[in-house]
Design a protein around this motif. Structure first.
Motif, PDB file in Angstrom:
ATOM      1  N   ALA A  14       0.484  -1.273  -0.281  1.00  0.00           N
ATOM      2  CA  ALA A  14       0.034  -0.230  -0.243  1.00  0.00           C
ATOM      3  C   ALA A  14       0.862   1.290   0.017  1.00  0.00           C
ATOM      4  N   PHE A  15       1.861   1.440   0.711  1.00  0.00           N
ATOM      5  CA  PHE A  15       2.821   2.080   0.130  1.00  0.00           C
ATOM      6  C   PHE A  15       4.015   2.419  -0.695  1.00  0.00           C
ATOM      7  N   ALA A  16       4.051   1.685  -1.484  1.00  0.00           N
ATOM      8  CA  ALA A  16       4.160   1.970  -3.133  1.00  0.00           C
ATOM      9  C   ALA A  16       4.159   2.648  -4.112  1.00  0.00           C
ATOM     10  N   GLY A  17       3.591   3.202  -3.127  1.00  0.00           N
ATOM     11  CA  GLY A  17       2.471   4.221  -4.988  1.00  0.00           C
ATOM     12  C   GLY A  17       3.202   4.858  -5.418  1.00  0.00           C
ATOM     13  N   GLU A  18       4.432   5.715  -5.185  1.00  0.00           N
ATOM     14  CA  GLU A  18       5.258   6.439  -6.547  1.00  0.00           C
ATOM     15  C   GLU A  18       5.996   5.113  -6.903  1.00  0.00           C
ATOM     16  N   LEU A  19       6.340   4.236  -6.377  1.00  0.00           N
ATOM     17  CA  LEU A  19       7.503   2.755  -7.232  1.00  0.00           C
ATOM     18  C   LEU A  19       6.060   2.627  -8.256  1.00  0.00           C
ATOM     19  N   VAL A  20       5.333   2.091  -7.746  1.00  0.00           N
ATOM     20  CA  VAL A  20       3.675   2.096  -8.767  1.00  0.00           C
ATOM     21  C   VAL A  20       3.979   3.254  -9.617  1.00  0.00           C
ATOM     22  N   SER A  21       3.944   4.304  -9.828  1.00  0.00           N
ATOM     23  CA  SER A  21       3.981   4.895 -10.290  1.00  0.00           C
ATOM     24  C   SER A  21       4.811   5.381 -11.539  1.00  0.00           C
ATOM     25  N   GLN A  22       6.220   5.002 -10.959  1.00  0.00           N
ATOM     26  CA  GLN A  22       7.168   5.105 -11.970  1.00  0.00           C
ATOM     27  C   GLN A  22       6.890   4.217 -12.697  1.00  0.00           C
ATOM     28  N   MET A  23       6.753   2.977 -12.414  1.00  0.00           N
ATOM     29  CA  MET A  23       6.524   1.768 -13.129  1.00  0.00           C
ATOM     30  C   MET A  23       5.555   1.395 -14.531  1.00  0.00           C
ATOM     31  N   GLY A  24       4.903   2.086 -14.593  1.00  0.00           N
ATOM     32  CA  GLY A  24       3.652   3.290 -15.128  1.00  0.00           C
ATOM     33  C   GLY A  24       4.520   4.137 -16.340  1.00  0.00           C
ATOM     34  N   THR A  25       5.291   5.277 -16.129  1.00  0.00           N
ATOM     35  CA  THR A  25       5.926   5.957 -16.698  1.00  0.00           C
ATOM     36  C   THR A  25       7.465   4.632 -17.481  1.00  0.00           C
ATOM     37  N   PRO A  32      10.550   4.324 -23.153  1.00  0.00           N
ATOM     38  CA  PRO A  32       9.750   2.839 -24.206  1.00  0.00           C
ATOM     39  C   PRO A  32      10.970   1.185 -24.650  1.00  0.00           C
ATOM     40  N   GLU A  33      12.415   1.911 -24.391  1.00  0.00           N
ATOM     41  CA  GLU A  33      13.308   1.075 -24.205  1.00  0.00           C
ATOM     42  C   GLU A  33      13.166  -0.279 -22.828  1.00  0.00           C
ATOM     43  N   ARG A  34      12.986   0.315 -21.346  1.00  0.00           N
ATOM     44  CA  ARG A  34      12.302  -0.907 -20.663  1.00  0.00           C
ATOM     45  C   ARG A  34      11.346  -1.617 -20.621  1.00  0.00           C
ATOM     46  N   VAL A  35       9.781  -0.658 -21.614  1.00  0.00           N
ATOM     47  CA  VAL A  35       9.089  -1.614 -21.848  1.00  0.00           C
ATOM     48  C   VAL A  35       9.355  -2.094 -22.696  1.00  0.00           C
ATOM     49  N   ASP A  36      10.132  -2.022 -23.823  1.00  0.00           N
ATOM     50  CA  ASP A  36      10.344  -3.107 -24.539  1.00  0.00           C
ATOM     51  C   ASP A  36      11.103  -4.277 -24.161  1.00  0.00           C
ATOM     52  N   LEU A  37      11.725  -3.872 -23.398  1.00  0.00           N
ATOM     53  CA  LEU A  37      12.902  -5.366 -22.845  1.00  0.00           C
ATOM     54  C   LEU A  37      11.667  -6.121 -22.299  1.00  0.00           C
ATOM     55  N   ALA A  49      12.986  -4.841 -15.524  1.00  0.00           N
ATOM     56  CA  ALA A  49      12.661  -4.234 -16.360  1.00  0.00           C
ATOM     57  C   ALA A  49      11.661  -2.897 -16.277  1.00  0.00           C
ATOM     58  N   LEU A  50      10.770  -3.082 -15.889  1.00  0.00           N
ATOM     59  CA  LEU A  50      10.399  -1.499 -14.884  1.00  0.00           C
ATOM     60  C   LEU A  50      10.426  -0.609 -14.095  1.00  0.00           C
ATOM     61  N   VAL A  51      10.749  -1.177 -13.144  1.00  0.00           N
ATOM     62  CA  VAL A  51      11.176  -0.766 -11.834  1.00  0.00           C
ATOM     63  C   VAL A  51      12.450  -0.205 -11.955  1.00  0.00           C
ATOM     64  N   PRO A  52      12.640   1.126 -11.429  1.00  0.00           N
ATOM     65  CA  PRO A  52      13.570   2.423 -11.747  1.00  0.00           C
ATOM     66  C   PRO A  52      14.659   1.647 -10.889  1.00  0.00           C
ATOM     67  N   VAL A  53      15.306   1.440 -11.787  1.00  0.00           N
ATOM     68  CA  VAL A  53      16.508   1.473 -10.610  1.00  0.00           C
ATOM     69  C   VAL A  53      17.714   1.417 -11.555  1.00  0.00           C
ATOM     70  N   GLU A  54      18.799   2.164 -10.797  1.00  0.00           N
ATOM     71  CA  GLU A  54      19.589   2.755 -10.755  1.00  0.00           C
ATOM     72  C   GLU A  54      20.941   2.090  -9.806  1.00  0.00           C
ATOM     73  N   GLU A  55      21.925   1.351 -10.795  1.00  0.00           N
ATOM     74  CA  GLU A  55      22.859   0.311 -10.274  1.00  0.00           C
ATOM     75  C   GLU A  55      24.452   1.512 -10.035  1.00  0.00           C
ATOM     76  N   THR A  56      25.309   1.891  -8.670  1.00  0.00           N
ATOM     77  CA  THR A  56      25.746   2.267  -8.228  1.00  0.00           C
ATOM     78  C   THR A  56      27.335   1.673  -7.678  1.00  0.00           C
ATOM     79  N   SER A  57      28.548   1.801  -7.789  1.00  0.00           N
ATOM     80  CA  SER A  57      29.493   1.157  -7.621  1.00  0.00           C
ATOM     81  C   SER A  57      30.351   2.320  -6.290  1.00  0.00           C
TER      82      SER A  57
END
Length: 222
Positions: free
Chosen positions: A7-18, A21-26, A101-109
């Motif tokens: 229930a508290f993942a509204g922002e995550l879900v919203s970003q998945m919906g936007t 095109p590259e991530r959606v195609d993946l 593929a849809l979750v906004p993820v940025e890998e860092t090191s």
């Protein structure tokens, strides 16, 4: 397997919906790959079923999302726990690929630089570096989409070395990382390609790298 943000993942879900095109195609490519191997990918947005392989029909402004993957019958060998574990890992990896593929993820090191200029002798500077070009998610997605066989010479580590080589392959950037801008989003479908160690080394014998067609021609003495 089921992915259903709370229930508290509204922002995550919203970003998945936007997602771009590259991530959606993946996501679409991975869903098609699973379906081709007799698995079922299900997806619901805001309580309504949508087609995973038809992103053009997905609604906008997501509030809830559910992604499911089922594989029945699974290829299970009751006499070999290794086979069972490999089967489970395979489909877990594919399901994880679908979600990320849809979750906004940025890998860092983090990199450590000793004796950085302007700092005292023996000091260490910690630098956080964006590693989009080495993303494990993109690498796994590339192998899932294209397979673990060299696209230039058809070499398979699994065939040559047995189980220890299963799923192993180098992943090559069609466009060199140095030529990608800092905001570029790598598309595993078109920007990455599996190559064996030999073909990968040959590809980088020139700048810009040899293309697949050029590597094939070199192997044929062209």
């Amino acid at each position: 397997m089921q992915f259903e943000p709370g229930a508290f993942a509204g922002e995550l879900v919203s970003q998945m919906g936007t997602a771009g095109p590259e991530r959606v195609d993946l996501f679409r490519h991975l869903a098609e790959k699973c379906t081709a191997q007799r698995a079922k990918v299900s997806m619901q947005v805001d309580g309504n079923s949508v087609a995973p392989d038809a992103p053009e029909s997905w609604p906008e402004n997501w509030r809830r999302v559910e992604i499911g993957l089922s594989k029945s019958p699974a290829m299970v060998n009751t006499e070999s726990s290794e086979d069972n574990n490999a089967e489970l890992q395979l489909w877990t990896r594919r399901f994880t690929g679908l979600v990320f593929a849809l979750v906004p993820v940025e890998e860092t090191s983090q990199s450590l630089i000793e004796n950085a200029e302007g700092l005292p002798e023996g000091s260490v500077l910690r630098v956080e570096v964006n590693r989009y070009e080495r993303s494990r998610i993109n690498r796994a997605a590339c192998i899932e989409i294209h397979g673990a066989v060299c696209k230039a010479c058809d070499f398979s580590f699994a065939e040559a070395y047995g189980p220890v080589g299963e799923g192993f392959i180098h992943v090559h950037h069609v466009t060199p990382v140095s030529m990608l801008g800092p905001d570029y989003t790598v598309n595993p479908c078109t920007d990455l390609v599996p190559l064996c160690a030999n073909c990968h080394a040959i590809a980088h014998r020139r700048t810009p790298p040899f293309t697949l067609d050029e590597i094939r021609a070199l192997r044929q003495g062209g």
